[in-house]
Design a protein around this motif. Structure first.
Motif, PDB file in Angstrom:
ATOM      1  N   LYS A  62       0.848  -1.203   0.000  1.00 47.76           N
ATOM      2  CA  LYS A  62       0.000   0.000   0.000  1.00 47.76           C
ATOM      3  C   LYS A  62       0.875   1.242   0.000  1.00 47.76           C
ATOM      4  O   LYS A  62       1.974   1.255   0.548  1.00 47.76           O
ATOM      5  N   ASP A  63       0.381   2.291  -0.591  1.00 47.65           N
ATOM      6  CA  ASP A  63       1.084   3.569  -0.655  1.00 47.65           C
ATOM      7  C   ASP A  63       0.827   4.311   0.652  1.00 47.65           C
ATOM      8  O   ASP A  63      -0.287   4.783   0.905  1.00 47.65           O
ATOM      9  N   ALA A  64       1.858   4.448   1.485  1.00 46.81           N
ATOM     10  CA  ALA A  64       1.724   5.086   2.797  1.00 46.81           C
ATOM     11  C   ALA A  64       1.315   6.558   2.691  1.00 46.81           C
ATOM     12  O   ALA A  64       0.717   7.097   3.618  1.00 46.81           O
ATOM     13  N   CYS A  65       1.618   7.179   1.566  1.00 44.05           N
ATOM     14  CA  CYS A  65       1.252   8.592   1.387  1.00 44.05           C
ATOM     15  C   CYS A  65      -0.222   8.774   1.027  1.00 44.05           C
ATOM     16  O   CYS A  65      -0.760   9.865   1.146  1.00 44.05           O
ATOM     17  N   LYS A  66      -0.860   7.694   0.573  1.00 43.22           N
ATOM     18  CA  LYS A  66      -2.267   7.769   0.176  1.00 43.22           C
ATOM     19  C   LYS A  66      -3.202   6.987   1.085  1.00 43.22           C
ATOM     20  O   LYS A  66      -4.404   7.216   1.079  1.00 43.22           O
ATOM     21  N   THR A  67      -2.664   6.059   1.863  1.00 43.45           N
ATOM     22  CA  THR A  67      -3.488   5.176   2.690  1.00 43.45           C
ATOM     23  C   THR A  67      -3.844   5.845   4.008  1.00 43.45           C
ATOM     24  O   THR A  67      -2.959   6.260   4.748  1.00 43.45           O
ATOM     25  N   PRO A  68      -5.145   5.952   4.311  1.00 39.12           N
ATOM     26  CA  PRO A  68      -5.538   6.507   5.607  1.00 39.12           C
ATOM     27  C   PRO A  68      -5.332   5.465   6.717  1.00 39.12           C
ATOM     28  O   PRO A  68      -5.401   4.256   6.476  1.00 39.12           O
ATOM     29  N   VAL A  69      -5.066   5.958   7.893  1.00 43.56           N
ATOM     30  CA  VAL A  69      -4.869   5.103   9.062  1.00 43.56           C
ATOM     31  C   VAL A  69      -6.044   4.142   9.242  1.00 43.56           C
ATOM     32  O   VAL A  69      -5.863   2.991   9.628  1.00 43.56           O
ATOM     33  N   SER A  70      -7.247   4.592   8.947  1.00 43.64           N
ATOM     34  CA  SER A  70      -8.445   3.763   9.143  1.00 43.64           C
ATOM     35  C   SER A  70      -8.384   2.459   8.351  1.00 43.64           C
ATOM     36  O   SER A  70      -9.027   1.482   8.731  1.00 43.64           O
ATOM     37  N   ASP A  71      -7.586   2.419   7.285  1.00 41.36           N
ATOM     38  CA  ASP A  71      -7.472   1.205   6.472  1.00 41.36           C
ATOM     39  C   ASP A  71      -6.614   0.122   7.127  1.00 41.36           C
ATOM     40  O   ASP A  71      -6.736  -1.045   6.769  1.00 41.36           O
ATOM     41  N   ILE A  72      -5.742   0.511   8.043  1.00 45.94           N
ATOM     42  CA  ILE A  72      -4.819  -0.481   8.614  1.00 45.94           C
ATOM     43  C   ILE A  72      -4.841  -0.542  10.136  1.00 45.94           C
ATOM     44  O   ILE A  72      -4.186  -1.402  10.719  1.00 45.94           O
ATOM     45  N   MET A  73      -5.582   0.317  10.797  1.00 45.51           N
ATOM     46  CA  MET A  73      -5.581   0.343  12.265  1.00 45.51           C
ATOM     47  C   MET A  73      -6.338  -0.851  12.840  1.00 45.51           C
ATOM     48  O   MET A  73      -7.169  -1.466  12.170  1.00 45.51           O
ATOM     49  N   SER A  74      -6.038  -1.186  14.079  1.00 42.36           N
ATOM     50  CA  SER A  74      -6.820  -2.163  14.826  1.00 42.36           C
ATOM     51  C   SER A  74      -8.006  -1.419  15.428  1.00 42.36           C
ATOM     52  O   SER A  74      -7.837  -0.347  16.014  1.00 42.36           O
ATOM     53  N   CYS A  75      -9.192  -1.981  15.256  1.00 38.26           N
ATOM     54  CA  CYS A  75     -10.400  -1.282  15.693  1.00 38.26           C
ATOM     55  C   CYS A  75     -10.901  -1.706  17.075  1.00 38.26           C
ATOM     56  O   CYS A  75     -11.501  -0.908  17.768  1.00 38.26           O
ATOM     57  N   ASN A  76     -10.655  -2.942  17.443  1.00 40.11           N
ATOM     58  CA  ASN A  76     -11.137  -3.425  18.737  1.00 40.11           C
ATOM     59  C   ASN A  76     -10.092  -3.104  19.799  1.00 40.11           C
ATOM     60  O   ASN A  76      -9.273  -3.937  20.152  1.00 40.11           O
ATOM     61  N   VAL A  77     -10.120  -1.875  20.291  1.00 41.78           N
ATOM     62  CA  VAL A  77      -9.076  -1.386  21.181  1.00 41.78           C
ATOM     63  C   VAL A  77      -9.424  -1.688  22.638  1.00 41.78           C
ATOM     64  O   VAL A  77     -10.504  -1.338  23.105  1.00 41.78           O
ATOM     65  N   THR A  78      -8.487  -2.320  23.304  1.00 45.22           N
ATOM     66  CA  THR A  78      -8.609  -2.533  24.742  1.00 45.22           C
ATOM     67  C   THR A  78      -8.033  -1.304  25.427  1.00 45.22           C
ATOM     68  O   THR A  78      -6.929  -0.868  25.092  1.00 45.22           O
TER      69      THR A  78
END
Length: 158
Positions: A62-78
């Motif tokens: 993935k292009d880090a300059c175009k990819t938003p954090v929401s595409d790769i973040m973990s969503c189920n945060v403890t």
């Protein structure tokens, strides 16, 4: 002792639309390995680690300059609360096999970060080693942080 007594109070966080490249620069500048992702109310909606950058962005091409954090973040945060007893936070880290725990107030807004190194302040060496062993011990659990496959709790892959 309470979490607020040993947590880091100076926390960087980003929004879901922040580009991955910007977060990588933020991590490098601040010498940190994880960043909470917060919505417009500063409530935790995800978390991004240096490991996520490598496995969910770079390794997937993935292009880090175009990819938003929401595409790769973990969503189920403890998370834990700043008013929690430190022992409860340690147990949460052990049970979930996590090394970094966002600390929130009663409105789920990030107010700090608790890490393994923060916990050394409250523990003798033997207690600390036992806690680290619990956090890192997989006991055959292939969803452990020591494995590279994505967690079934948050199955973001290429």
């Amino acid at each position: 002792m309470k979490v607020k007594d040993c947590m880091c109070h100076d926390v960087c966080f980003v929004k879901p639309e922040t580009k991955v490249s910007e977060v990588a620069k933020l991590m490098a500048k601040n010498h940190i390995g994880c960043v909470p992702v917060c919505d417009n109310n500063n409530s935790v909606c995800g978390i991004l680690t240096d490991r996520d950058l490598v496995l969910r962005c770079m390794a997937c091409g993935k292009d880090a300059c175009k990819t938003p954090v929401s595409d790769i973040m973990s969503c189920n945060v403890t998370t834990c609360k700043d008013t929690d007893n430190i022992t409860n936070a340690e147990n949460t880290m052990g049970q979930n096999q996590i090394r970094r725990l966002p600390v929130c107030d009663n409105q789920n807004r990030v107010v700090g970060m608790l890490t393994l190194s923060d916990l050394t302040k409250d523990n003798n060496k033997e207690d600390f080693y036992n806690m680290v062993e619990e956090i890192c011990n997989c006991n055959g659990n292939k969803n452990c942080l020591l494995y590279t496959s994505p967690s079934p709790r948050d199955p973001k892959t290429c």
